[in-house]
Design an enzyme around this catalytic site. Structure first.
Site, PDB file in Angstrom:
ATOM      1  N   GLU A 237       0.798  -1.226   0.000  1.00  0.00           N
ATOM      2  CA  GLU A 237       0.000   0.000   0.000  1.00  0.00           C
ATOM      3  C   GLU A 237       0.834   1.280   0.000  1.00  0.00           C
ATOM      4  OE1 GLU A 237      -3.297  -0.016   2.718  1.00  0.00           O
ATOM      5  OE2 GLU A 237      -4.175  -1.764   1.778  1.00  0.00           O
TER       6      GLU A 237
ATOM      7  N   GLU B  18      -5.289  -8.653   0.304  1.00  0.00           N
ATOM      8  CA  GLU B  18      -6.086  -8.297   1.493  1.00  0.00           C
ATOM      9  C   GLU B  18      -7.532  -8.075   1.082  1.00  0.00           C
ATOM     10  OE1 GLU B  18      -4.656  -5.160   4.108  1.00  0.00           O
ATOM     11  OE2 GLU B  18      -2.583  -5.743   3.695  1.00  0.00           O
TER      12      GLU B  18
HETATM   13  C1  BG6 Z   1      -4.583  -2.287   4.923  1.00  0.00           C
HETATM   14  C2  BG6 Z   1      -3.231  -2.549   5.503  1.00  0.00           C
HETATM   15  O1  BG6 Z   1      -4.667  -0.932   4.627  1.00  0.00           O
HETATM   16  O2  BG6 Z   1      -5.710  -2.482   5.704  1.00  0.00           O
HETATM   17  C3  BG6 Z   1      -3.227  -3.391   6.758  1.00  0.00           C
HETATM   18  O3  BG6 Z   1      -2.372  -3.076   4.544  1.00  0.00           O
HETATM   19  C4  BG6 Z   1      -4.396  -3.001   7.618  1.00  0.00           C
HETATM   20  O4  BG6 Z   1      -2.004  -3.224   7.392  1.00  0.00           O
HETATM   21  C5  BG6 Z   1      -5.668  -3.296   6.850  1.00  0.00           C
HETATM   22  O5  BG6 Z   1      -4.411  -3.584   8.870  1.00  0.00           O
HETATM   23  C6  BG6 Z   1      -6.916  -3.006   7.632  1.00  0.00           C
HETATM   24  O6  BG6 Z   1      -6.893  -1.677   8.052  1.00  0.00           O
HETATM   25  P1  BG6 Z   1      -7.045  -1.254   9.560  1.00  0.00           P
HETATM   26  O7  BG6 Z   1      -6.794   0.194   9.562  1.00  0.00           O
HETATM   27  O8  BG6 Z   1      -8.411  -1.629   9.945  1.00  0.00           O
HETATM   28  O9  BG6 Z   1      -6.018  -2.010  10.319  1.00  0.00           O
END
Ligand code: BG6
Length: 497
Positions: A192, A397
C-alpha cells in the site's frame, strides 16, 4: 419485402433490443461459472509489526511503528499477537485450514536493525524457520518486503525523502533474495504505497503534525517507485524462479451521479489513488492525469537523469492488490469552501478541493468501523485492473474488521465475517468467469492482530487471539466459526461457500 425493409422494420429493432439485453444479461450473470483454477492460492495475510510482537528481542531494531506516538485508547505494537513466539502453533492452524499460501511481511529492522549495515543473524534465522515451517506444511510463502515499518534509523535521516533510502531498500531486498530466494517463489515489494502517500498520518508512516508536506510525499513516492523497480529487476536476476509484484490498495471509484462532472471527479480520484501507482509499476511511466495534478499543485517530484530508465526496467510478473471497498466521488469546485480536508484513512477519503469530493454511496452498507461493504465493487475492481494491465492478479487483502465476542461456551460466531467473505469470493468467481486471471485470494487477516490505527478491538482474523486492548491475558488461539467455514471453502476449491 426487401432486405432493406427488414433492417428498418420495428420487428427487427425489437430483435436487436432483445439481443442486446440477452448479451448484457450474460455478461453480468453468466449461465455457467468457471471454477477457481486447480492450483488457486487460497490463504490469508498478516504484516510483521501488526502480528509478531517481540519488538525488542533477538537484536531487532526499532521501526517507525515502534517509535510513533501511540494513538489514544489503542495499544502499542510491542506484543501484538505474539506470533514471534507462537509461529509454529499459528502455522499449524493455517495448515489445518488448508492454506495453500500465507502472505506475511518481513520486518526490515529484524534483518537490518539500523536499516543498513550489519545483518542480524537472528532475524534471518526467524524468517528461515518460519519459511521452513510453512513449506513443511505445504504452504507457499508470499512475502511482502515492506509493510509500513520503515527502520527508524533511516527515518531519522529523512526516511523516503532521502534518496539513500532507495539503496538501503534494494540492499535489504538483495539480502532477502540471497537468504530466502531459493525457497520463496512469490514476492511483494511494498504494501500500500498509495496509502502511505495519501493516508500516512492514519497508518503511522507520516507524523500527524506535519504540514504542507505534499511535495515531500510525492518525492518519497518517486523514491519508493525507484526502489520497487530496481528490486523487481534484481529479483528476476537473482531468483530465476521468483515472481514479484507491487501490492497497492486499489478500489473502483464510482461517480456519485451520472453528471459528467461527477464522472470527471471519479476519474481524477482514480488517477491519484490507483493508476498513479499501478501505471508506474506496470509500465514505468507517470499517469498523465496524476502528473498534471501534481504539476498544477506544484507538488511534482524531481526526476533525476536516468530515473525514467530505471522505472521502465521494473516489469512485475503479477499485480497484487488489497481491496476493502469502493469509493464514490463527486465534483469539487475550486470555489467550494471546506472541501479541502485532511484526515480519513485507507477507505475513507474526504476529497481534495477542485479535484474530487468524497461521497457516501447510499447503495452500500457499512462495517461497524464505517467502511462501506461492496462485493460487486470487488468484481469491478478486478475487471478494471486486469483490463488495464493484463497481468495475473493476486488479492492480498480483503476482510471485515469487527468487534468479535467470545460466547459463554467459548465459541466465536462471526457470521458477519463469513457473510462478507462469502460475497467477495462469489464475486471473485464471477470475475474469473468474466476472464480475469486470478492466481490467489488472501483475506486480511489470517489471525487477529492490531489494526493500523484502531487497536486490537478491530478484529479481522479466522483465529481469535485471547487478549484485549491493554490486557494481554494468555494470548491463546481460538478458532472462530469463520475458521471452519474457510477450511471448507478451501477444501472444495471455492465450490462450497
Ligand atoms: C490495509 C493494511 O490498509 O488495511 C493493513 O495493509 C491493515 O495493514 C488493513 O491492517 C486493515 O486496516 P485497519 O486500519 O483496519 O487495520
Amino acid at each position: 419485402m426487401y432486405w432493406g425493409d427488414v433492417f428498418t422494420s420495428p420487428l427487427f429493432f425489437c430483435y436487436l433490443c432483445l439481443l442486446k439485453l440477452y448479451s448484457n444479461g450474460r455478461k453480468m450473470f453468466h449461465k455457467n461459472l468457471k471454477n477457481f483454477p486447480k492450483d488457486f492460492l487460497w490463504g490469508a495475510s498478516t504484516s510483521a509489526y501488526q502480528v509478531e510482537g517481540a519488538y525488542n528481542e533477538d537484536g531487532k531494531g526499532l521501526s517507525v511503528q515502534d517509535t510513533k506516538e501511540v494513538i489514544k485508547d489503542t495499544p502499542d505494537f510491542n506484543v501484538s499477537s505474539d506470533h514471534y513466539h507462537h509461529y509454529k502453533e499459528d502455522v499449524a492452524l493455517f495448515a489445518e485450514m488448508g492454506f495453500k499460501t500465507y502472505r506475511f511481511s518481513i520486518s526490515w529492522v529484524r534483518i537490518f536493525p539500523n536499516g543498513v549495515g550489519e545483518v542480524n543473524p537472528k532475524g534471518i534465522k526467524f524468517y528461515n524457520d518460519l519459511i521452513d515451517e510453512l513449506l513443511a506444511h505445504n504452504i507457499e510463502p508470499l512475502i511482502t518486503m515492506y509493510h509500513f515499518d520503515l527502520p527508524d534509523a533511516l527515518q531519522q535521516k529523512g526516511g523516503w525523502s532521502n534518496r539513500e533510502t532507495v539503496d538501503a531498500f534494494v540492499n535489504f531486498a538483495k539480502v532477502l533474495f540471497e537468504n530466502f530466494g531459493d525457497k520463496v517463489k512469490y514476492w511483494l515489494t511494498i504494501n500500500e504505497q498509495n496509502m502511505m502517500i495519501l493516508h500516512g498520518a492514519a497508518i503511522g508512516t507520516v507524523n500527524p503534525g506535519a504540514k504542507n508536506i505534499q511535495k515531500e510525499l510525492y518525492q518519497q513516492n518517486h523514491h519508493m517507485m525507484l526502489a520497487q523497480a530496481q528490486t523487481m529487476k534484481l529479483c528476476h536476476k537473482m531468483c530465476p524462479k521468483g515472481k514479484i509484484g507491487p501490492a497497492p490498495n486499489i478500489s473502483s471509484i464510482y461517480p456519485a451521479t451520472s453528471k459528467p462532472e461527477d464522472v470527471l471527479a471519479a476519474q481524477n480520484f482514480s488517477a491519484i489513488r490507483n493508476w498513479l501507482y499501478l501505471d508506474m509499476a506496470a509500465y514505468g511511466r507517470y499517469n498523465a492525469i496524476a502528473w498534471s495534478y501534481m504539476v498544477e499543485e506544484n507538488i511534482e517530484p524531481t526526476i533525476e537523469e536516468g530515473d525514467m530508465e530505471i522505472l521502465k526496467g521494473g516489469n512485475p510478473d503479477f499485480i497484487a492488490f488489497n481491496y476493502y471497498c469502493t469509493a464514490t466521488a463527486q465534483e469539487s469546485r475550486i470555489e467550494d469552501k471546506g472541501a479541502k480536508t485532511s484526515g480519513g484513512d485507507q477507505q475513507i477519503s474526504t476529497g481534495e478541493l477542485g479535484v474530487f469530493k468524497g461521497a457516501q454511496n447510499e447503495n452500500l452498507q457499512k462495517t461497524e468501523f464505517g467502511w462501506e461493504i461492496d462485493p460487486v465493487g470487488f468484481r469491478t475492481t478486478l475487471r478494471e485492473i486486469y483490463e488495464r494491465y493484463n497481468l495475473p492478479l493476486i488479492v492480498t487483502e480483503n476482510g471485515l474488521g469487527a468487534y468479535d465476542k467470545v460466547e459463554e461456551d467459548g465459541t466465536i460466531i462471526d457470521d458477519y465475517r463469513i457473510d462478507y467473505l462469502r460475497k467477495h469470493i462469489e464475486q471473485a468467481r464471477l470475475a474469473i468467469t468474466d476472464g480475469v486471471e486470478l492466481l490467489g485470494y488472501c483475506p486480511w487477516s489470517a489471525i487477529d492482530l492490531i489494526s493500523t490505527h484502531q487497536g486490537f478491538k478491530k478484529r479481522y482474523g479466522f483465529i481469535y487471539v485471547n487478549r484485549d486492548e491493554f490486557d494481554l491475558k494468555d494470548l491463546s488461539r481460538i478458532k472462530k466459526k469463520s475458521f471452519f467455514w474457510y477450511k471448507n471453502v478451501i477444501k472444495t476449491n471455492g465450490e462450497e461457500i
